[in-house]
Motif scaffolding. Structure first.
Motif, mmCIF file in Angstrom:
data_model
loop_
_atom_site.group_PDB
_atom_site.id
_atom_site.type_symbol
_atom_site.label_atom_id
_atom_site.label_comp_id
_atom_site.label_asym_id
_atom_site.label_seq_id
_atom_site.Cartn_x
_atom_site.Cartn_y
_atom_site.Cartn_z
ATOM 1 N N ASP A 138 0.868 -1.173 0.000
ATOM 2 C CA ASP A 138 0.000 0.000 0.000
ATOM 3 C C ASP A 138 0.905 1.223 0.000
ATOM 4 O O ASP A 138 1.591 1.496 0.998
ATOM 5 C CB ASP A 138 -0.909 -0.028 1.234
ATOM 6 N N LEU A 139 0.922 1.960 -1.098
ATOM 7 C CA LEU A 139 1.826 3.102 -1.259
ATOM 8 C C LEU A 139 1.129 4.436 -1.027
ATOM 9 O O LEU A 139 1.634 5.479 -1.445
ATOM 10 C CB LEU A 139 2.429 3.072 -2.665
ATOM 11 N N SER A 140 0.007 4.411 -0.330
ATOM 12 C CA SER A 140 -0.748 5.647 -0.143
ATOM 13 C C SER A 140 -0.050 6.618 0.795
ATOM 14 O O SER A 140 -0.120 7.830 0.597
ATOM 15 C CB SER A 140 -2.164 5.344 0.365
ATOM 16 N N ASP A 141 0.629 6.114 1.823
ATOM 17 C CA ASP A 141 1.404 6.968 2.721
ATOM 18 C C ASP A 141 2.323 6.091 3.557
ATOM 19 O O ASP A 141 2.293 4.858 3.470
ATOM 20 C CB ASP A 141 0.510 7.850 3.609
ATOM 21 N N ALA A 174 0.569 3.428 5.890
ATOM 22 C CA ALA A 174 0.039 2.286 5.157
ATOM 23 C C ALA A 174 1.163 1.377 4.671
ATOM 24 O O ALA A 174 1.048 0.148 4.719
ATOM 25 C CB ALA A 174 -0.795 2.767 3.977
ATOM 26 N N TRP A 209 1.788 -2.541 5.842
ATOM 27 C CA TRP A 209 1.958 -3.658 4.904
ATOM 28 C C TRP A 209 3.242 -4.429 5.215
ATOM 29 O O TRP A 209 3.251 -5.670 5.185
ATOM 30 C CB TRP A 209 1.988 -3.127 3.477
#
Length: 294
Positions: A163-166, A169, A173
């Motif tokens: 999950d590269l949203s922030d 996240a 992961w």
């Protein structure tokens, strides 16, 4: 915490242990992996810091070192130039490197760019697919752990991708996939897995520059002794590519630790020390005068 200037003048941080009575022993520069994981996860490397002085750089964007101004500046290939300036800052003729996981990319980049300054390096569970043709056997190693609930959940999370949203996240992961990195998932492994936060932006920058096309050839010209430490149950790197990497170096040697995954100093601390201590002792005995262009 100490400071030195990187290749673009940026102040970069490093931590330093000077264990008594070993203050005058050969220092070892230790490169954390992740990529871009806080080096606190290295701990004391199974007590290695009580035998040798350890110099642990905070790579760009990690810990106390500022984020790179541009991704390319924070790539593992360019940060080799930072290591060369750290060598000069420390007043060392040549350096001994010990690197873990993605940190081995930086160690190899340094060896390729500054081979005359390398006294030796220990590569601990290195990803090797970018340097060797040996197919990964990670899938075969994973079969041994299928049916273990924590391991199966980790594989599922890994296959779904990060999950590269922030940052939060991304770190969440990393914790979900952590059981894949250990040969067993006991209390010690679970405690270790949550140490050391990843920096997402720094991780992206780390891989932002492709190494040159002749990197394999350069590796083949690195004459300094190289120790490669592999985990026989390392489902992250596989075993076959790591074995093949050791053979790439003219003075490479391989140590395979049984019942061990990606973190030997946590999972098999005594075996890890039996592998790395003699290698570092040899490097200390082999100290030589500086090259003429010092």
């Amino acid at each position: 915490m100490s400071l030195y200037a990187g290749f673009d003048g940026t102040p970069l941080h490093y931590s330093e242990s000077r264990p008594d009575p070993h203050r005058h022993r050969l220092p070892v520069i230790v490169l954390a992996g992740g990529a871009a994981r806080h080096p606190s996860y290295l701990g004391d490397l199974a007590g290695l810091d009580g035998r040798f002085p350890l110099i642990i750089p905070h790579l760009r964007g990690v810990g106390h070192s500022p984020a790179p101004s541009q991704d390319e500046v924070g790539s593992f290939w360019r940060q080799a130039e930072d290591l060369e300036l750290l060598r000069k800052h420390l007043g060392l003729d040549r350096v001994v490197l010990a690197a873990h996981s993605a940190g081995t990319r930086l160690a190899i980049a340094y060896a390729a760019q500054f081979p005359q300054r390398l006294a030796g390096m220990a590569l601990i569970t290195p990803p090797a697919g970018y340097l060797v043709d040996a197919p990964s056997d990670a899938e075969q190693l994973m079969v041994r752990h299928r049916g273990e609930p924590a391991f199966d959940a980790a594989v599922q999370a890994s296959e779904a991708g990060p999950d590269l949203s922030d940052d939060d996240a991304f770190n969440a992961w990393q914790i979900r996939v952590a059981p894949m990195g250990y040969a067993s998932w006991g209390a010690a492994e679970q405690a270790h897995a949550v140490i050391g936060r990843w920096n997402l932006a720094a991780a992206k920058a780390y891989f932002s520059v492709e190494p040159p096309g002749d990197l394999v050839a350069r590796v083949g010209r690195v004459t300094a002794p190289v120790l490669v430490i592999a985990g026989a149950d390392d489902c992250l790197t596989g075993l076959a590519p790591v074995k093949a990497l050791a053979a790439r170096f003219p003075s490479g040697r391989l140590e395979v630790l049984e019942r061990c995954g990606h973190y030997p100093w946590v999972e098999r601390p005594e075996a890890f020390r039996r592998a790395i201590d003699p290698f570092l002792d040899e490097r200390e005995r082999a100290k030589s005068p500086p090259p003429a262009d010092f």
